[in-house]
Design an enzyme around this catalytic site. Structure first.
Site, PDB file in Angstrom:
ATOM      1  N   TYR A   1       0.991  -1.206   0.379  1.00 51.49           N
ATOM      2  CA  TYR A   1      -0.129   0.184   0.228  1.00 51.49           C
ATOM      3  C   TYR A   1       0.476   1.240   0.221  1.00 51.49           C
ATOM      4  O   TYR A   1       1.168   1.705   0.758  1.00 51.49           O
ATOM      5  CB  TYR A   1      -1.029  -0.746   0.952  1.00 51.49           C
ATOM      6  CG  TYR A   1      -2.076   0.794   1.057  1.00 51.49           C
ATOM      7  CD1 TYR A   1      -2.238   2.145   0.557  1.00 51.49           C
ATOM      8  CD2 TYR A   1      -2.536   0.487   1.796  1.00 51.49           C
ATOM      9  CE1 TYR A   1      -3.311   3.256   0.420  1.00 51.49           C
ATOM     10  CE2 TYR A   1      -4.180   1.895   1.886  1.00 51.49           C
ATOM     11  CZ  TYR A   1      -4.046   2.689   1.394  1.00 51.49           C
ATOM     12  OH  TYR A   1      -5.315   4.056   1.312  1.00 51.49           O
ATOM     13  N   CYS A   2       0.983   2.156  -0.810  1.00 48.48           N
ATOM     14  CA  CYS A   2       1.308   3.280  -1.414  1.00 48.48           C
ATOM     15  C   CYS A   2       2.499   2.998  -1.349  1.00 48.48           C
ATOM     16  O   CYS A   2       3.418   2.625  -1.449  1.00 48.48           O
ATOM     17  CB  CYS A   2       1.046   4.399   0.152  1.00 48.48           C
ATOM     18  SG  CYS A   2       1.561   6.400  -0.112  1.00 48.48           S
ATOM     19  N   ILE A   3       4.202   3.796  -0.183  1.00 44.16           N
ATOM     20  CA  ILE A   3       4.862   3.708  -0.218  1.00 44.16           C
ATOM     21  C   ILE A   3       5.277   2.311   0.254  1.00 44.16           C
ATOM     22  O   ILE A   3       6.476   1.270   0.029  1.00 44.16           O
ATOM     23  CB  ILE A   3       5.928   4.806   0.876  1.00 44.16           C
ATOM     24  CG1 ILE A   3       7.267   4.350   1.117  1.00 44.16           C
ATOM     25  CG2 ILE A   3       5.605   4.302   2.184  1.00 44.16           C
ATOM     26  CD1 ILE A   3       7.610   5.646   1.701  1.00 44.16           C
TER      27      ILE A   3
ATOM     28  N   GLY B   1       3.907  -0.409  -1.428  1.00 41.62           N
ATOM     29  CA  GLY B   1       4.084  -0.918  -2.153  1.00 41.62           C
ATOM     30  C   GLY B   1       5.232  -0.734  -3.213  1.00 41.62           C
ATOM     31  O   GLY B   1       5.692  -1.372  -4.078  1.00 41.62           O
TER      32      GLY B   1
ATOM     33  N   PHE C   1      -1.932  -0.938  -3.697  1.00 39.38           N
ATOM     34  CA  PHE C   1      -3.045  -0.266  -3.430  1.00 39.38           C
ATOM     35  C   PHE C   1      -2.205   1.112  -3.874  1.00 39.38           C
ATOM     36  O   PHE C   1      -1.114   1.793  -2.758  1.00 39.38           O
ATOM     37  CB  PHE C   1      -3.507   0.024  -2.566  1.00 39.38           C
ATOM     38  CG  PHE C   1      -4.393  -1.690  -2.153  1.00 39.38           C
ATOM     39  CD1 PHE C   1      -4.104  -2.193  -2.351  1.00 39.38           C
ATOM     40  CD2 PHE C   1      -3.881  -1.774  -0.609  1.00 39.38           C
ATOM     41  CE1 PHE C   1      -5.235  -3.936  -3.108  1.00 39.38           C
ATOM     42  CE2 PHE C   1      -4.775  -2.724   0.480  1.00 39.38           C
ATOM     43  CZ  PHE C   1      -5.335  -3.610  -1.048  1.00 39.38           C
TER      44      PHE C   1
END
Length: 659
Positions: A394-396, A398, A422
């Protein structure tokens, strides 16, 4: 010190100076006293004096003068008491504000001044813009003529008494009070006209480096947002009405809120976005049942309890961003992604990162790879009794997972079968307005802040950066509501989470800013991690990318460019809304929409042209994709009965550490 927000301000009952009423009773007595029979009779006043109009700020010929307004011989007892209460509440509000500012000055007095008077490096950008305008006088003349014509049109509409209409798309001016009073309507419309002209002028500048121009545009917008008439008491009709209707109590409450926020920020204003006392992690947010089954210096591994009798054989391990806490995926039962996944038969594990302190200052990407991703994978497989798992970044989180997959591909490590991202970026060429905060001038300021904090970036620093990206929604709306209107912050779980920031290690954060945002090294094949140069094209496992149409942190095109860097079967899905609501959108809410397209053409525009729109959440689409890659059904796994001994119930201890 700030007074309690629950204490209702009261009128001061101390004796007043001679010649002024001390209470409503004395005012009434004086006004009823007879006057000399020789006195010239006064012309009776209209009812407008005794019964104020619905809008007390509409001028009328029958309104009393300033001197008469405080004369109890003109006003009745009730009006005199209201004015006395208003006066004392205004004085009380001023004293509260002065006290808070004085205390802040004392608190900040012994702190070193910032090394840079212009940490955002705005001056050179604006100099470039002004130089470009000066070099093209015809463009500047056209802009001035355009501004003049706009004002002529505005004055013409006012002079002809055209019915003014509020701007429904702009939440700052939606209250009818902005249109009901011609003065405030004129103020609103002239502000919107001027700010639109200023922003358009900067946006239309030619011959300026795009990055420099973008910086100038961003801070011009910040400036025009700050000078909105809605942000000032004297020019905000909604705040003035509240002031009149409460006899000044709204402003007293506002200054109490202001003083409390100054105290909470240690002398710096930290605007409250939510009623933080209404939520407790583990009690009414982050309540999905589960167990912490592993804990070390960098993370806690949480295994969530099953909600079905059987589960998919291949477990799901989620890597949230370390910039925020993981419970955005488990706010309330109704919108909990973790609970929903468990109900779909997935065996869910979450890596809950530690809120790092000074001892983690030198932790970098290699540490988060070896001690984070790889160890979490190892312990999840041990607990689940499988050889492979599926992962989510998710975000960073990811960004890290993508680099880890490239490292695994180089090493022949096949423990991750499929991965989902995400709102995650790997190509930062079009990474949105956060690029403005990643030039060397700003990074030097960030490094100074981290050194002053002992090697970590304080959570409040990142919060201020993210708030600046949406200043009207995350700064000025609360400034007006909390301070000018005197309202208590809302009990909103999402905003509570948003304010529950984490610290970041110096080495990791500087590497992230310089190598990802600054050099775009991961996308260009120049990022080294774990002794390997990461090549995303070597990642051949199935991947699912989710982006959101209105995401300002990970813009949809940036995520699309990232998806095309990988070499395997990639599915891209576009959701409605933004960085948070686009991801956390439970199907039961029946909100927004999403678009799907099995192809992955060269550009996002081509993908959108062939995409199909679907109503509601994208979660079911992803669950179908994930389910087909999660193996057969097996008896549900009990977190308390695995090889790893339970340490404590979810959500664990690391997530409760405050910055």
């Amino acid at each position: 010190m700030a007074q309690s927000k629950t204490d209702a301000p009261k009128a001061d009952k101390t004796p007043r100076k001679a010649g002024r009423p001390t209470s409503a009773k004395s005012s009434a007595g004086k006004s009823s006293a007879g006057k000399s029979s020789a006195a010239k009779p006064k012309k009776p006043r209209t009812a407008k004096v005794e019964t104020p109009p619905a809008d007390p700020f509409v001028a009328s010929s029958g309104a009393p003068s300033a001197a008469e307004a405080v004369d109890p011989s003109v006003l009745g007892a009730e009006q005199a008491q209201m004015i006395e209460t208003l006066s004392m509440n205004l004085a009380k509000a001023a004293m509260l504000a002065q006290s808070a500012l004085a205390e802040a000055a004392l608190t900040q007095a012994d702190r070193p001044a910032a090394l840079s008077a212009d940490p955002f490096n705005v001056a050179p950008a604006m100099t470039s813009v002004m130089s470009s305008l000066a070099a093209r006088p015809e463009k500047l003349f056209q802009a001035q003529a355009d501004l003049f014509n706009r004002y002529m049109g505005l004055w013409s509409s006012v002079a002809t008494q055209e019915a003014p209409q509020p701007a429904p798309a702009d939440k700052r001016f939606r209250d009818p009070a902005w249109a009901e009073n011609p003065m405030f309507d004129m103020m609103r419309r002239s502000y919107l006209l001027t700010s639109d002209w200023m922003n358009g002028l900067v946006a239309g500048v030619e011959g300026v480096d795009p990055a420099v121009k973008r910086r100038a545009q961003f801070f011009t917008r910040l400036l025009t947002d700050a000078f909105s008439p809605a942000n000032f008491l004297a020019s905000n009709p909604v705040a003035l009405k509240a002031l009149a209707e409460t006899s000044g109590e709204s402003l007293v409450r506002g200054m109490q809120n202001f003083a409390a926020d100054m105290e909470r920020g240690g002398g710096a204003l930290r605007i409250s976005q939510a009623d933080y006392g209404k939520f407790t992690v583990g009690e009414n947010v982050a309540t999905a049942p589960g167990q912490v089954v592993w804990r070390d210096e960098l993370f806690e591994l949480i295994q969530y309890a099953p909600a079905t009798e059987t589960q998919h054989q291949i477990p799901l391990l989620i890597f949230p961003p370390w910039i925020n806490k993981f419970y955005i995926m488990d706010l309330q039962p109704a919108n909990s992604l973790i609970r929903w996944l468990s109900a779909q038969g997935f065996s869910v594990f979450v890596c809950s990162w530690i809120n790092p302190d000074r001892d983690k200052a030198e932790f970098g990407f290699d540490d988060y790879l070896e001690k984070g991703v790889y160890r979490a994978v190892e312990k999840t497989l041990e607990q689940a009794g499988t050889k492979r798992l599926n992962a989510v970044g998710y975000c960073i989180g990811g960004t890290l997972l993508g680099a880890a997959l490239a490292h695994m591909a180089a090493k022949g490590d096949k423990r991750i079968a499929a991965a989902t991202f995400f709102a995650a970026q790997h190509d930062f060429a079009e990474a949105g307005d956060l690029l403005l905060f990643t030039d060397e001038h700003w990074i030097a300021e960030i490094e100074r802040q981290m050194d002053a904090a002992g090697g970590v970036l304080p959570g409040a620093a990142m919060a201020e950066t993210f708030n600046a990206l949406r200043s009207n929604d995350l700064i000025w709306s609360f400034f007006v509501s909390n301070y000018l209107l005197g309202k208590d912050p809302p009990a909103f779980d999402l905003l509570f989470w948003n304010a529950d920031q984490t610290r970041m290690p110096k080495a990791l954060h500087l590497a992230y800013l310089r190598q990802m945002y600054g050099a775009n090294a991961l996308a260009e094949g120049r990022f080294e991690i774990g002794g390997v140069t990461a090549d995303l094209s070597k990642v051949r496992i199935p991947l699912y990318f989710q982006a959101s149409r209105e995401d300002h942190i990970a813009p949809m095109n940036s995520v699309y460019r990232s998806a095309r860097l990988f070499g395997g079967d990639v599915t891209y899905t576009l959701a409605g809304s933004g960085h948070i609501a686009g991801v956390i959108n439970a199907p039961a809410a029946d909100k927004y929409q999403h678009w799907t397209n099995a192809a992955l053409p060269e550009t996002l525009a081509e993908w959108q042209a062939g995409a199909v729109e679907h109503k509601g959440s994208w979660w079911p689409h992803w669950a179908a994709w994930l389910g087909g890659r999660s193996g057969k059904a097996v008896p549900a796994r009990d977190p308390a009965k695995g090889p790893l001994n339970p340490i404590e119930p979810a959500p664990g201890s690391y997530v409760k550490v405050k910055s």
